[in-house]
Structure formats: C-alpha cells, structure tokens
Scaffold this motif. Structure first.
Motif, mmCIF file in Angstrom:
data_model
loop_
_atom_site.group_PDB
_atom_site.id
_atom_site.type_symbol
_atom_site.label_atom_id
_atom_site.label_comp_id
_atom_site.label_asym_id
_atom_site.label_seq_id
_atom_site.Cartn_x
_atom_site.Cartn_y
_atom_site.Cartn_z
ATOM 1 N N GLU A 1 -8.762 0.841 5.562
ATOM 2 C CA GLU A 1 -7.437 0.204 5.530
ATOM 3 C C GLU A 1 -7.554 -1.258 5.112
ATOM 4 N N GLY A 2 -8.513 -1.951 5.717
ATOM 5 C CA GLY A 2 -8.732 -3.355 5.377
ATOM 6 C C GLY A 2 -9.144 -3.521 3.921
ATOM 7 N N LEU B 1 -16.181 1.969 3.283
ATOM 8 C CA LEU B 1 -16.658 2.981 4.222
ATOM 9 C C LEU B 1 -16.440 2.555 5.674
ATOM 10 N N PHE B 2 -16.551 1.255 5.927
ATOM 11 C CA PHE B 2 -16.386 0.753 7.298
ATOM 12 C C PHE B 2 -14.912 0.600 7.660
ATOM 13 N N ASP B 3 -14.147 0.056 6.734
ATOM 14 C CA ASP B 3 -12.763 -0.305 7.055
ATOM 15 C C ASP B 3 -11.862 0.045 5.866
ATOM 16 N N ILE C 1 -19.479 -0.679 1.184
ATOM 17 C CA ILE C 1 -19.639 -0.892 2.629
ATOM 18 C C ILE C 1 -18.284 -1.228 3.262
ATOM 19 N N PHE C 2 -17.530 -2.101 2.592
ATOM 20 C CA PHE C 2 -16.192 -2.476 3.085
ATOM 21 C C PHE C 2 -15.312 -1.224 3.193
ATOM 22 N N MET D 1 -17.327 -9.469 4.539
ATOM 23 C CA MET D 1 -16.830 -8.406 3.669
ATOM 24 C C MET D 1 -15.742 -8.861 2.699
ATOM 25 N N LYS E 1 -8.359 -1.568 1.390
ATOM 26 C CA LYS E 1 -7.161 -1.378 0.553
ATOM 27 C C LYS E 1 -6.316 -2.647 0.555
ATOM 28 N N ALA E 2 -6.169 -3.229 1.757
ATOM 29 C CA ALA E 2 -5.346 -4.435 1.890
ATOM 30 C C ALA E 2 -5.979 -5.640 1.201
ATOM 31 N N SER E 3 -7.254 -5.529 0.865
ATOM 32 C CA SER E 3 -7.917 -6.624 0.138
ATOM 33 C C SER E 3 -7.906 -6.387 -1.366
ATOM 34 N N GLY E 4 -7.244 -5.338 -1.781
ATOM 35 C CA GLY E 4 -7.103 -5.093 -3.212
ATOM 36 C C GLY E 4 -8.127 -4.135 -3.793
ATOM 37 N N LEU F 1 -11.625 2.136 12.006
ATOM 38 C CA LEU F 1 -12.936 1.681 11.514
ATOM 39 C C LEU F 1 -14.005 2.746 11.723
ATOM 40 N N ALA F 2 -14.999 2.760 10.850
ATOM 41 C CA ALA F 2 -16.156 3.649 11.025
ATOM 42 C C ALA F 2 -17.160 2.894 11.893
ATOM 43 N N LYS G 1 -19.006 10.401 6.012
ATOM 44 C CA LYS G 1 -18.773 11.586 6.862
ATOM 45 C C LYS G 1 -18.507 12.810 6.002
ATOM 46 N N LEU H 1 0.846 -1.204 0.000
ATOM 47 C CA LEU H 1 0.000 0.000 0.000
ATOM 48 C C LEU H 1 0.876 1.246 0.000
ATOM 49 N N LEU I 1 -1.867 -10.006 -2.313
ATOM 50 C CA LEU I 1 -2.925 -9.635 -1.357
ATOM 51 C C LEU I 1 -3.929 -10.765 -1.133
ATOM 52 N N PHE J 1 -22.414 8.101 5.721
ATOM 53 C CA PHE J 1 -21.422 7.064 6.047
ATOM 54 C C PHE J 1 -20.006 7.528 5.706
ATOM 55 N N LEU K 1 -21.308 2.818 11.697
ATOM 56 C CA LEU K 1 -22.129 2.196 10.637
ATOM 57 C C LEU K 1 -22.988 1.064 11.212
ATOM 58 N N TYR L 1 -5.088 -8.815 6.736
ATOM 59 C CA TYR L 1 -4.636 -7.658 7.510
ATOM 60 C C TYR L 1 -5.712 -7.285 8.524
ATOM 61 N N TYR M 1 -22.141 -2.369 -4.084
ATOM 62 C CA TYR M 1 -22.629 -2.280 -2.705
ATOM 63 C C TYR M 1 -21.622 -2.833 -1.677
ATOM 64 N N ASN M 2 -21.184 -4.079 -1.878
ATOM 65 C CA ASN M 2 -20.279 -4.705 -0.898
ATOM 66 C C ASN M 2 -18.965 -3.951 -0.786
#
Lengths: 239, 261
Positions: free
Chosen positions: B155-156, B151-153, B148-149, A98, B158-161, A84-85, B26, A51, A72, B24, A88, A77, B144-145
């Motif tokens: 960093e995670g 907006l919620f996380d 949500i991913f 997810m 990004k790390a999932s591609g 985290l938000a 912000k 990243l 990846l 969501f 939500l 990770y 959608y998925n």
C-alpha cells in the motif's frame, strides 16, 4: 486549500463504498475520520491518493490525484500495519530508507528510534513499528499526511507519544480511526462517515446522539470531559 | 568439472534471488507452476523436433514459463495469489500432458527435464544459465529497492508512485526465467524444493534481505555439491539428492527451532 471534494463517490463493483461526499479541508488542519468497519474510511484515503479512481470533483493540494501523480511527492501515507509483510528480514534503517529520503535524526530522536536502527522491524513491538512508519512518513516532509488506523495494537503511552508528534507536524493531517478519544483534543475537526458523510465539524458539533446512531446503528453514550469536549464512550452500549 | 562447478554457482545465484522473491511474495507454489509450464514448452519443442521441425527447448520453455507466470499474476488480481497460481498450474500441466502424450519414443529426454541431471549439463545449458543469471541479476539489482518496498508494504509503495502491477509482472518474469534456466539441471518436479527450502530457512534467520540472499546461496550450493558428491559414490540422481538435502535441512531446522521454543 488542502482537499476539496464535491460529490465524491466510489463503488467496488456494484457495492457503493462512498456516496456523494462533499467537503473542504484547509491547509494545516488536523482531521480525524471515524466510522464503523466498511464505512469507506480507507477507501477515502485511497481516493485522495488517486489509487482508487473516484467519481466526482476532487482536488488534493491543487492537483487532481486521478490524473496528476506529482501530488504523491507531497503526500505521505502511513498504511495499516496489518497490510505489511512483517516476516521480511528488514532492519529499521532499511524500512526508513524505502522512500528514498535522507534520515532525519531529529525525527528519529523525537520518536526514540535512534538506538533501534539495526534492529529487525519484525522484532519491534507494535508501538515501535508504528513509530517507524510515522518517522518514515515524516522524513518525506509532506504537505499532507494520511494515517490509516495508527493506534491499532499500540499501547496508551505510545498513542500519547504519537499524538504529541502529530500535533507538532507542519502539514495537513487526515487520520482514520476507530477510537477518537486518544486524539480528540488534538484534532481540529472530525468527519463521521458511513459511506455517506454524516457529519463534519468540531467534536461538540459532530458527537450528537442522532449522528452516532446514523453512523454506528447503536446508541453510544456521550460524555463531556473537564475541558468541555464531548467524548463518545465506546464499549458502553445501550441497545 | 569446472563447467559443473560454474553451473552450480550460477544455479545457486538464480535460486538465491528467485527463491527469496517467491517466498517474500508468498508465492512459493509459483515455482512448481512455472516449472511445469516450462515443461509444457519443452514438450512442445520435443514434439516439433519429433515431427521434423528441429526446436531448441530453451526458447519455448521460456515463453511458456513467462506466459503462465504472467497468467498467474493477472489471475491473482481477481482473487488471491494461491488461486491465480493454481489456475495457471492446472492449465500448464494439462497442456504439458497433451504434448507429452503426442510424443513417441523420447521418454528419456522427458525424464531428464522432469527430474534433471546436474552432471549432464552441456555447454549450451551453461550459455543459457549464464545469460539468464546476468539478466536476472541486472533486473533484480536495478529494481532491488522497489521490490523490497513493494513486497514489504504494497500500500505504501503504491502511495509513493510505484507501479505495483508492472513490478509484479517483472518479479514473476524473473522467477520464470530462473526456473527455465535450471530446469535441465534440477528438473521440473524437484525445482520446487530446491528453490523454496533454502530461502525459507534463510528468511527465518537472516538479519537483512541481503543476508537472506547470501544464506540461500550458501545452502543451495552446499546441497547441490553434497548431492553431486554422494551421487558419485551411489548411483542416485544428484539433483534428487540435492533436493532431499535441502528439504531435510528445512525440516530439521524448523523442528529444532520448535523444540527450542
């Protein structure tokens, strides 16, 4: 070899975050990365994920993460909960799904999450939120598991539970921490970081007065536990 | 009457998706910024029309709104979302004022875009609304998925591609498209409250994102319908009443919640 880095450096503009890190991590090793705030711990994890585009040589699971995003698929990770938000309205089940992985009921059982699936993530305690994030990471069946401060805001019992689970994981693990003590007996090696690599080895090799001074700039007492491990005694400073 | 009811359904759908995305993310203030960017586009179309170059408002408003939404997204990468939106808002508002000051004798038209009028929705507006709603639902449904991913996380994700920059641009474009589509009905100034208040209420009470979307849809539709009903009795703007109802509901709900605690 899980990770191989040679002269790895990264800067945020003119500010150096990592300087000439060279190290190797074998497959299946359990590594803890320690250092004060701003030492480059999270930066290191982000460089391993590709990243952040670090300078120097870097191979993660045989891939250069800066060029090959396929790596990846093999890495999980667990980010800091503060990123985290949490407002939500997401159920635990939604958070777990997810990453497009199938629910693994064995992992959920192990982490005592089976009866929490319909609950809102934001209504769980810090410890259970962390369990959910770890469960999500484990369901991906990663070869490399990266965790960023998983014990922040987590009670001692849950810390123990998390260590227990991590010990059973069949993957290379790199965990970034402030307090090594809950996990010291489980890890194979410890990396002391303060932009530069200060020390990397077993607890008895790494926890030395001079290393701790280099990393934390203050004297941190070191004690030996019954099993013969050296533990830093955080919070008991001697100026 | 059927056209108006259809318009209300489409507006509520757009607000449900975009209002929730903005809350969501912000980036609630983005709605105000985008609606005023759209106003700059409307002002330019009115100016060109007054000069003899007939221009429909929708295309220019959409272009301006998307361009300034993307500017906000890009600027926020160097600082934070608030600063990014504020810069985009100030710039778009300045441009709108420049165009508006060049226009002579069409203040009634400007007024319609500033404050909106649900009861005067034309067939053309309905076509724009339908087209925008289909586009927004398609994009939102497909991503959608990932949304949500991200907006919620973030960093995670990004790390999932997941490509966060691209996703953020699409998110901002969805919000911009929705705002432009409803600007004739609810107005540039009132868009902020009618987009944000229902989503903010829904986020607090919903047990899932889908529930939040449904609650937002319901609150928006009821506010708009009540606004229209009251405006049939008293000579007051229906969109202003709808915004008033949504905002008052927000204040009442959160005051009661605070008292309960």
């Amino acid at each position: 070899m899980a990770v191989e880095a040679k002269n790895l450096s990264y800067s945020y503009g003119k500010k150096k975050a990592l300087e000439n890190l060279s190290f190797k991590i074998d497959d299946g090793e359990f590594i803890a990365v320690l250092g004060p705030n701003g030492a480059g711990k999270t930066t290191l994890l982000k460089c391993l994920l590709g990243l952040l585009k670090a300078e120097g040589e870097l191979l993660v699971l045989g891939f250069d993460p800066r060029k090959d995003r396929r790596v990846l698929e093999r890495i999980s990770y667990v980010p800091q909960r503060s990123s985290l938000a949490l407002d939500l309205p997401l159920t635990v089940e939604k958070v777990l799904s997810m990453c497009d992985t199938e629910l693994d009921w064995e992992i959920l059982e192990q982490l005592e999450l089976k009866d929490k699936m319909k609950m809102l993530f934001r209504e769980l305690s810090g410890g259970y939120q962390q369990r959910v994030l770890i469960a999500r990471a484990l369901m991906k069946k990663p070869k490399l598991l990266l965790l960023d401060e998983p014990f922040n805001g987590v009670d001692l019992l849950t810390q123990e539970k998390i260590v227990e689970i991590l010990e059973d994981v069949n993957a290379t693990i790199i965990v970034v921490l402030h307090n090594i003590n809950p996990i010291l007996h489980a890890v194979d090696r410890i990396m002391l970081l303060n932009r530069e690599l200060i020390a990397f080895g077993r607890s008895n090799e790494v926890f030395r007065k001079e290393n701790m001074l280099k990393v934390y700039k203050i004297e941190i007492p070191l004690i030996v536990c019954e099993e013969g491990f050296i533990h830093p005694l955080y919070g008991d400073h001697h100026g | 009457m059927v056209e108006i009811f259809l318009a209300l359904i489409l507006i509520s759908l757009l607000i449900s998706i975009s209002g929730n995305l903005a809350v969501f993310r912000k980036a609630s203030f983005l709605i105000a910024s985008v609606s005023h960017s759209a106003l700059a586009g409307v002002a330019l179309s009115l100016l060109l029309t007054s000069l003899g170059f007939e221009q429909d408002y929708f295309l220019l408003a959409t272009l301006f709104a998307i361009a300034f939404a993307l500017l906000a997204s890009l600027t926020s990468r160097f600082s934070d979302i608030d600063t990014g939106v504020a810069i985009s808002f100030a710039l778009s508002m300045a441009i709108a004022v420049v165009f508006l000051s060049l226009i002579r004798g069409i203040s009634a038209k400007i007024w319609a875009f500033l404050f909106g009028e649900i009861l005067l929705v034309t067939e053309q507006d309905l076509i724009y609304l339908t087209f925008s709603t289909i586009l927004v639902i398609l994009l939102f449904g497909l991503l959608y998925n990932k949304f949500i991913f991200f907006l919620f996380d973030p960093e995670g994700a990004k790390a999932s591609g997941i490509n966060p920059k691209l996703l953020d641009i699409i998110l901002f474009a969805i919000i911009a498209t929705s705002v432009v589509a409803v600007i004739r009905s609810v107005g540039a100034i009132l868009a902020y409250s009618i987009f944000i208040a229902p989503s903010a209420i829904a986020k607090e009470f919903a047990q899932s994102v889908k529930q939040s979307l449904i609650i937002t849809f319901g609150i928006t539709l009821i506010s708009l319908m009540l606004g229209i009903s009251v405006s049939l009795i008293f000579p007051v703007s229906a969109s202003a009443l709808a915004a008033l109802i949504a905002s008052t509901l927000y204040i009442v709900v959160f005051s009661l919640r605070r008292l309960k605690k």
